[in-house]
Design a protein around this motif. Structure first.
Motif, PDB file in Angstrom:
ATOM      1  N   TRP A  89       0.911  -1.317  -0.154  1.00 42.81           N
ATOM      2  CA  TRP A  89       0.060  -0.225  -0.136  1.00 42.81           C
ATOM      3  C   TRP A  89       0.515   1.491  -0.335  1.00 42.81           C
ATOM      4  O   TRP A  89       0.334   2.300  -1.037  1.00 42.81           O
ATOM      5  CB  TRP A  89      -1.526  -0.332   0.885  1.00 42.81           C
ATOM      6  CG  TRP A  89      -2.120  -0.975   0.933  1.00 42.81           C
ATOM      7  CD1 TRP A  89      -2.227  -2.441   2.086  1.00 42.81           C
ATOM      8  CD2 TRP A  89      -3.355  -1.089  -0.154  1.00 42.81           C
ATOM      9  NE1 TRP A  89      -3.919  -2.952   1.422  1.00 42.81           N
ATOM     10  CE2 TRP A  89      -3.468  -2.017   0.391  1.00 42.81           C
ATOM     11  CE3 TRP A  89      -3.466   0.121  -1.424  1.00 42.81           C
ATOM     12  CZ2 TRP A  89      -5.066  -2.574  -0.779  1.00 42.81           C
ATOM     13  CZ3 TRP A  89      -4.706  -0.236  -2.128  1.00 42.81           C
ATOM     14  CH2 TRP A  89      -4.829  -1.108  -1.521  1.00 42.81           C
ATOM     15  N   SER A  93       0.303   4.166  -3.373  1.00 42.64           N
ATOM     16  CA  SER A  93       0.549   5.457  -2.850  1.00 42.64           C
ATOM     17  C   SER A  93       1.405   5.798  -3.737  1.00 42.64           C
ATOM     18  O   SER A  93       1.275   7.343  -4.115  1.00 42.64           O
ATOM     19  CB  SER A  93       0.401   5.527  -1.007  1.00 42.64           C
ATOM     20  OG  SER A  93       0.133   4.822  -1.042  1.00 42.64           O
ATOM     21  N   THR A 132      -4.232  -1.489  -7.369  1.00 40.84           N
ATOM     22  CA  THR A 132      -5.199  -1.443  -6.135  1.00 40.84           C
ATOM     23  C   THR A 132      -5.791  -2.602  -6.072  1.00 40.84           C
ATOM     24  O   THR A 132      -5.176  -3.176  -4.679  1.00 40.84           O
ATOM     25  CB  THR A 132      -7.041  -0.390  -5.888  1.00 40.84           C
ATOM     26  OG1 THR A 132      -6.824   0.795  -6.468  1.00 40.84           O
ATOM     27  CG2 THR A 132      -7.308  -0.874  -4.935  1.00 40.84           C
ATOM     28  N   ALA A 135      -2.621  -4.541  -5.520  1.00 40.47           N
ATOM     29  CA  ALA A 135      -2.180  -4.514  -3.791  1.00 40.47           C
ATOM     30  C   ALA A 135      -2.564  -5.033  -2.427  1.00 40.47           C
ATOM     31  O   ALA A 135      -2.117  -5.993  -1.394  1.00 40.47           O
ATOM     32  CB  ALA A 135      -1.804  -2.803  -3.573  1.00 40.47           C
ATOM     33  N   GLY A 136      -3.813  -4.745  -3.401  1.00 35.25           N
ATOM     34  CA  GLY A 136      -4.691  -5.488  -1.398  1.00 35.25           C
ATOM     35  C   GLY A 136      -4.721  -7.483  -1.977  1.00 35.25           C
ATOM     36  O   GLY A 136      -4.556  -7.985  -0.723  1.00 35.25           O
ATOM     37  N   GLY A 162      -7.689  -4.626   2.085  1.00 31.81           N
ATOM     38  CA  GLY A 162      -7.503  -2.669   2.238  1.00 31.81           C
ATOM     39  C   GLY A 162      -9.017  -2.047   1.486  1.00 31.81           C
ATOM     40  O   GLY A 162     -10.175  -3.082   1.168  1.00 31.81           O
TER      41      GLY A 162
END
Length: 195
Positions: A89, A93, A132, A135-136, A162
């Motif tokens: 995460w 980011s 997204t 990463a989750g 997440g």
């Protein structure tokens, strides 16, 4: 559109991207040389009964919500799984903020309704949309594997953690807006060519 707000947002986004990147590097290095315990929380035993000696009031039933597992001499795989549960995460980011900063830089240099800005918005949208769930998945599966390595009864398997749904929707919205902007740029160029 080189306004003070745009310049400030571009600078803040770039600064936050650098900070997130430094955090990823710092955590990676510190955990690489650390020989301490590796810990993870699991909700596998959620709502399990708590020992009878728990000091609660009369008529109150106590249950657990999370269990913390710690391995004091972790294997290389367990240490890697801990990093896999912590770093995706912040790395996501950092990269998203870097793309956002480039988008704002394009707005400052060329204006908001240009092909460059439309392409950068589309790239940012696809990155958020696809990054997204990735990463989750990395975080969820790493934590699941780590729990399974410490408590084989629990097992491990793919899991996504997440805030995936809101980020995927925001990413898709950015892709759509980028495509709309690209069409607008083409229409404006066609109109300028006919006049």
């Amino acid at each position: 559109m080189n306004t003070r707000l745009t310049r400030m947002l571009a600078s803040v986004a770039w600064g936050l991207a650098v900070l997130c990147g430094l955090f990823v590097i710092g955590v990676g290095v510190s955990h690489g040389v650390d020989d301490g315990a590796v810990c993870v929380e699991t909700g596998f035993w959620a709502n399990a009964s708590v020992a009878d000696e728990t000091p609660v009031g009369k008529g109150v039933e106590a249950s657990s919500s999370a269990t913390r597992l710690c391995q004091h001499s972790p294997s290389v795989g367990q240490r890697a799984a801990e990093l896999g549960g912590r770093l995706p995460w912040p790395l996501f980011s950092s990269l998203a903020l870097l793309l956002f900063s480039r988008l704002l830089k394009g707005v400052m240099e060329d204006g908001p309704f240009t092909d460059t800005v439309a392409r950068r918005l589309t790239v940012l949208g696809w990155f958020v949309t696809l990054g997204t769930p990735l990463a989750g998945l990395v975080v969820g599966w790493s934590q699941s594997w780590l729990v399974g390595s410490m408590a084989p009864l629990v097992g491990s398997g793919p899991a996504i953690t997440g805030p995936t749904a809101p980020l995927i929707l925001a990413g898709l919205a950015a892709v759509v807006m980028g495509k709309i902007m690209q069409q607008g740029v083409r229409m404006r160029e066609d109109l300028e060519g006919t006049i």
